[in-house]
Design an enzyme around this catalytic site. Structure first.
Site, PDB file in Angstrom:
ATOM      1  N   SER A 147       0.657  -1.531  -0.205  1.00 24.12           N
ATOM      2  CA  SER A 147       0.125  -0.019   0.148  1.00 24.12           C
ATOM      3  C   SER A 147       0.759   1.280  -0.019  1.00 24.12           C
ATOM      4  O   SER A 147       1.798   1.480  -0.998  1.00 24.12           O
ATOM      5  CB  SER A 147      -0.745  -0.109   1.129  1.00 24.12           C
ATOM      6  OG  SER A 147      -1.989   0.971   1.017  1.00 24.12           O
ATOM      7  N   ASP A 174       0.608  -4.421  -4.097  1.00 22.54           N
ATOM      8  CA  ASP A 174      -0.402  -3.439  -4.295  1.00 22.54           C
ATOM      9  C   ASP A 174      -0.048  -2.161  -3.663  1.00 22.54           C
ATOM     10  O   ASP A 174      -0.635  -1.241  -2.897  1.00 22.54           O
ATOM     11  CB  ASP A 174      -1.811  -3.831  -3.351  1.00 22.54           C
ATOM     12  CG  ASP A 174      -3.023  -3.790  -4.225  1.00 22.54           C
ATOM     13  OD1 ASP A 174      -2.794  -3.702  -5.417  1.00 22.54           O
ATOM     14  OD2 ASP A 174      -4.202  -3.810  -3.580  1.00 22.54           O
ATOM     15  N   HIS A 250      -7.626  -5.173  -1.297  1.00 30.38           N
ATOM     16  CA  HIS A 250      -6.188  -4.517  -1.116  1.00 30.38           C
ATOM     17  C   HIS A 250      -5.710  -4.873   0.312  1.00 30.38           C
ATOM     18  O   HIS A 250      -4.743  -4.897   0.540  1.00 30.38           O
ATOM     19  CB  HIS A 250      -6.503  -2.897  -1.044  1.00 30.38           C
ATOM     20  CG  HIS A 250      -5.478  -2.195  -0.530  1.00 30.38           C
ATOM     21  ND1 HIS A 250      -4.442  -2.234  -1.395  1.00 30.38           N
ATOM     22  CD2 HIS A 250      -5.163  -1.203   0.449  1.00 30.38           C
ATOM     23  CE1 HIS A 250      -3.247  -1.330  -1.015  1.00 30.38           C
ATOM     24  NE2 HIS A 250      -3.773  -0.695   0.059  1.00 30.38           N
TER      25      HIS A 250
END
Length: 323
Positions: A147, A174, A250
């Site tokens: 992230s 991600d 996510h």
């Protein structure tokens, strides 16, 4: 422009990839708190093999406000294959700064501080907190992050903070560059130019298919389009790998308690097994690092050629650009 790719044709069902199985090492955990000038400012969570040996190191940067301990299941899987995972935590100052000024600069600087702590004194700092029979191999250090931490990992690799630690590979799990392409977090690294990143190391990107979906119609996407994984991959030079967990969200690779919490309030989650998602992400880490740290590309080749015969989850697309 984002390049689109398709996965390879499937091969016979007898193929296997051992990277998706639990490794042969038992693992231990260490918490390192800030106690003196010899410890970096962020607290550290370390997962390591218990057996005697010298092991590659993965410096893993957590996502925004995500506790570093909440990746413990993923870290334990990776460590069972013979890796030491060092995960800096979130300082209160870093959290408040990130909230108030919407920046990742502090995250990148904290990551650089931890990297320098690892490499200073020829690795003695890290060695002192590990068991006596476990040693770090500072010639095989990988930088990774999830992230906002994935974006910070790319920023550190691109030189937005100073470190003497030399990374051999980079993995983005991600990664997210900001809330939208017009409001990318500092330091801004996405320029939407193909192969624009000036990186001298192999890169792997693991994306999620549901990361750019909002939650319950009330919350914006956690990994919004224009700031997410295909745009990072589009700017990577070869050698580079790209895998998308098509049916997962996510946060689906963190520990189950946080998946459930984030699924209620933060971001969309997939319906499949989160244990399988963690095993898939961990297996990709292992296969990629075996290829580029140990010149053993058997598992990586198998995944790329036949992803959905060997992976515990659906991967689509899958791509490996060697040169």
């Amino acid at each position: 422009m984002v390049l689109l790719y398709t996965e390879s044709l499937e091969a016979p069902t007898t193929l296997t990839a051992t990277c998706f199985d639990n490794g042969n090492y038992t693992v231990g955990q260490i918490n390192v708190r800030k106690s003196s000038g010899s410890i970096p400012n962020p607290p550290l969570f370390i997962v390591h093999p218990k057996e005697k040996g010298t092991y590659p190191v993965i410096l893993f940067l957590h996502g925004f406000s995500i506790p570093n301990h909440s990746y413990s299941d993923l870290f334990e899987f990776i460590a069972s294959h013979g890796y030491i995972v060092v995960a800096p935590g979130q300082t209160l100052f870093g959290l408040v700064t990130g909230l108030c000024i919407c920046s990742a600069v502090g995250d990148v600087e904290d990551a650089a501080e931890t990297a320098n702590w690892i490499t200073n004194n020829k690795g003695e700092n890290l060695q002192l907190v590990l068991p006596n029979n476990v040693s770090p191999d500072l010639d095989k250090v990988t930088l990774a992050g999830h992230s906002k931490g994935g974006k910070a990992a790319f920023a550190l690799a691109l030189g937005h903070a100073s470190t003497s630690l030399k990374f051999k590979a980079l993995i983005g799990l991600d990664p997210v560059a900001g809330p939208d392409n017009a409001n990318r977090l500092e330091p801004k690294i996405l320029n939407y130019i193909p192969q624009n990143f000036n990186l001298d190391m192999p890169v792997a990107l693991i994306g999620t298919g549901l990361g750019d979906d909002g939650c319950c119609g009330c919350f914006p996407p956690a990994a919004p389009w224009g700031c997410n994984h295909p745009f990072f991959f589009n700017e990577c030079k070869p050698p580079s790998c790209y895998f998308v967990a098509k049916d997962f969200g996510h946060m689906d690779m963190v520990n189950d308690w946080l998946v459930r919490l984030s699924g209620m309030f933060v971001c969309k989650t997939g319906n499949g097994s989160k244990a399988d998602m963690r095993r898939a992400c961990g297996g990709i880490f292992v296969a990629f690092l075996k290829a580029y740290l140990f010149d053993d590309d058997e598992d990586l080749t198998t995944i790329v050629n036949s992803p959905n015969l060997v992976s515990p989850i659906k991967l689509d697309p899958v791509l490996w650009i060697k040169s």
